[in-house]
Design an enzyme around this catalytic site. Structure first.
Site, PDB file in Angstrom:
ATOM      1  N   GLU A  21       0.816  -1.223   0.000  1.00  0.00           N
ATOM      2  CA  GLU A  21       0.000   0.000   0.000  1.00  0.00           C
ATOM      3  C   GLU A  21       0.847   1.271   0.000  1.00  0.00           C
ATOM      4  O   GLU A  21       0.352   2.357  -0.296  1.00  0.00           O
ATOM      5  CB  GLU A  21      -0.906   0.034   1.232  1.00  0.00           C
ATOM      6  CG  GLU A  21      -1.971  -1.028   1.255  1.00  0.00           C
ATOM      7  CD  GLU A  21      -2.920  -0.844   2.438  1.00  0.00           C
ATOM      8  OE1 GLU A  21      -4.033  -0.346   2.228  1.00  0.00           O
ATOM      9  OE2 GLU A  21      -2.524  -1.181   3.568  1.00  0.00           O
ATOM     10  N   TYR A  53     -17.100  25.685   1.416  1.00  0.00           N
ATOM     11  CA  TYR A  53     -16.884  24.236   1.229  1.00  0.00           C
ATOM     12  C   TYR A  53     -15.864  23.948   0.131  1.00  0.00           C
ATOM     13  O   TYR A  53     -15.222  22.907   0.150  1.00  0.00           O
ATOM     14  CB  TYR A  53     -18.206  23.490   0.972  1.00  0.00           C
ATOM     15  CG  TYR A  53     -19.124  24.113  -0.057  1.00  0.00           C
ATOM     16  CD1 TYR A  53     -18.827  24.091  -1.402  1.00  0.00           C
ATOM     17  CD2 TYR A  53     -20.310  24.719   0.346  1.00  0.00           C
ATOM     18  CE1 TYR A  53     -19.672  24.662  -2.334  1.00  0.00           C
ATOM     19  CE2 TYR A  53     -21.170  25.298  -0.570  1.00  0.00           C
ATOM     20  CZ  TYR A  53     -20.851  25.272  -1.916  1.00  0.00           C
ATOM     21  OH  TYR A  53     -21.681  25.850  -2.823  1.00  0.00           O
ATOM     22  N   ILE A  72      -6.265   5.047   8.618  1.00  0.00           N
ATOM     23  CA  ILE A  72      -7.219   6.100   8.252  1.00  0.00           C
ATOM     24  C   ILE A  72      -7.707   6.842   9.493  1.00  0.00           C
ATOM     25  O   ILE A  72      -8.132   7.990   9.399  1.00  0.00           O
ATOM     26  CB  ILE A  72      -8.402   5.587   7.400  1.00  0.00           C
ATOM     27  CG1 ILE A  72      -9.057   4.366   7.984  1.00  0.00           C
ATOM     28  CG2 ILE A  72      -7.970   5.314   5.990  1.00  0.00           C
ATOM     29  CD1 ILE A  72     -10.271   3.945   7.188  1.00  0.00           C
ATOM     30  N   GLU A  73      -7.609   6.200  10.668  1.00  0.00           N
ATOM     31  CA  GLU A  73      -7.935   6.919  11.907  1.00  0.00           C
ATOM     32  C   GLU A  73      -7.051   8.163  12.057  1.00  0.00           C
ATOM     33  O   GLU A  73      -7.514   9.229  12.466  1.00  0.00           O
ATOM     34  CB  GLU A  73      -7.723   6.009  13.130  1.00  0.00           C
ATOM     35  CG  GLU A  73      -8.804   4.976  13.350  1.00  0.00           C
ATOM     36  CD  GLU A  73      -8.577   3.661  12.612  1.00  0.00           C
ATOM     37  OE1 GLU A  73      -7.792   3.635  11.644  1.00  0.00           O
ATOM     38  OE2 GLU A  73      -9.203   2.654  13.009  1.00  0.00           O
ATOM     39  N   LYS A  98     -12.496   3.670   2.286  1.00  0.00           N
ATOM     40  CA  LYS A  98     -11.354   3.137   1.525  1.00  0.00           C
ATOM     41  C   LYS A  98     -11.921   2.030   0.634  1.00  0.00           C
ATOM     42  O   LYS A  98     -11.954   0.863   1.022  1.00  0.00           O
ATOM     43  CB  LYS A  98     -10.354   2.586   2.552  1.00  0.00           C
ATOM     44  CG  LYS A  98      -8.910   2.630   2.172  1.00  0.00           C
ATOM     45  CD  LYS A  98      -8.033   2.221   3.349  1.00  0.00           C
ATOM     46  CE  LYS A  98      -6.635   1.917   2.910  1.00  0.00           C
ATOM     47  NZ  LYS A  98      -5.798   1.376   3.989  1.00  0.00           N
TER      48      LYS A  98
HETATM   49  N1  LIG Z   1      -9.355   0.325  11.699  1.00  0.00           N
HETATM   50  C1  LIG Z   1      -8.477   0.147  10.677  1.00  0.00           C
HETATM   51  N2  LIG Z   1      -8.271  -1.088  10.232  1.00  0.00           N
HETATM   52  C2  LIG Z   1      -7.413  -1.280   9.221  1.00  0.00           C
HETATM   53  C3  LIG Z   1      -6.740  -0.207   8.620  1.00  0.00           C
HETATM   54  C4  LIG Z   1      -6.992   1.100   9.110  1.00  0.00           C
HETATM   55  O1  LIG Z   1      -6.436   2.119   8.635  1.00  0.00           O
HETATM   56  N3  LIG Z   1      -7.872   1.227  10.144  1.00  0.00           N
HETATM   57  N4  LIG Z   1      -5.898  -0.439   7.561  1.00  0.00           N
HETATM   58  C5  LIG Z   1      -5.685  -1.650   7.107  1.00  0.00           C
HETATM   59  C6  LIG Z   1      -4.878  -1.874   5.910  1.00  0.00           C
HETATM   60  O2  LIG Z   1      -4.103  -0.780   5.564  1.00  0.00           O
HETATM   61  C7  LIG Z   1      -5.931  -2.300   4.868  1.00  0.00           C
HETATM   62  O3  LIG Z   1      -6.583  -1.154   4.350  1.00  0.00           O
HETATM   63  C8  LIG Z   1      -5.443  -3.193   3.813  1.00  0.00           C
HETATM   64  O4  LIG Z   1      -6.544  -3.994   3.372  1.00  0.00           O
HETATM   65  C9  LIG Z   1      -6.270  -2.861   7.733  1.00  0.00           C
HETATM   66  N5  LIG Z   1      -7.187  -2.542   8.772  1.00  0.00           N
END
Ligand SMILES: Nc1nc2c(c(=O)[nH]1)N=C([C@H](O)[C@@H](O)CO)CN2
Length: 116
Positions: A21, A53, A72-73, A98
């Site tokens: 990634e 906006y 992403i958090e 995502k």
């Molecule tokens: N709560 C989350 N879980 C996962 C994340 C994330 O950012 N927050 N990221 C991944 C991996 O990067 C995923 O996107 C690959 O499939 C897994 N779980």
């Protein structure tokens, strides 16, 4: 309470915990809701009294492209903090999807709400 929203803002960004990634960008979709009193802008008809906006969207795209976080958090926290500090809504909800992360799912993601 009144709200300004941005739906379906698509950004190509590097994000994710896995090595593959980190090599290429992937799509993220932002849905953002900002709570604010819209009466001043409604009365003055002046963009200076509004949360713009279009400007928020540009800032979110820039931040998402530059951040390159693992989770992403983390990106959601960064976007919420930037919007609260720069645009001063009462609170902001940031949802990040995502769409290519889990093959069997339409979308995965997070949603957070933060206040001043
Ligand atoms: N709560 C989350 N879980 C996962 C994340 C994330 O950012 N927050 N990221 C991944 C991996 O990067 C995923 O996107 C690959 O499939 C897994 N779980």
């Amino acid at each position: 309470m009144d709200k300004v929203f941005i739906n379906g803002l698509k950004v190509q960004a590097v994000i994710g915990v896995y090595e593959f990634e980190r090599l290429h960008s992937q799509p993220l979709i932002f849905d953002i809701v900002m709570t604010s009193d819209l009466k001043p802008a409604g009365q003055s008809d002046d963009l200076n009294d509004a949360i713009n906006y279009a400007a928020v969207s540009e800032d979110v795209v820039l931040l998402a492209k530059n951040s390159k976080p693992l989770l992403i958090e983390r990106l959601a926290e960064e976007v919420a903090a930037m919007i609260l500090q720069k645009y001063q809504p009462q609170d902001v909800t940031v949802k990040i999807s995502k769409p290519e992360a889990v093959a069997a799912a339409n979308c995965v993601g997070v949603e957070i709400t933060r206040s001043k």
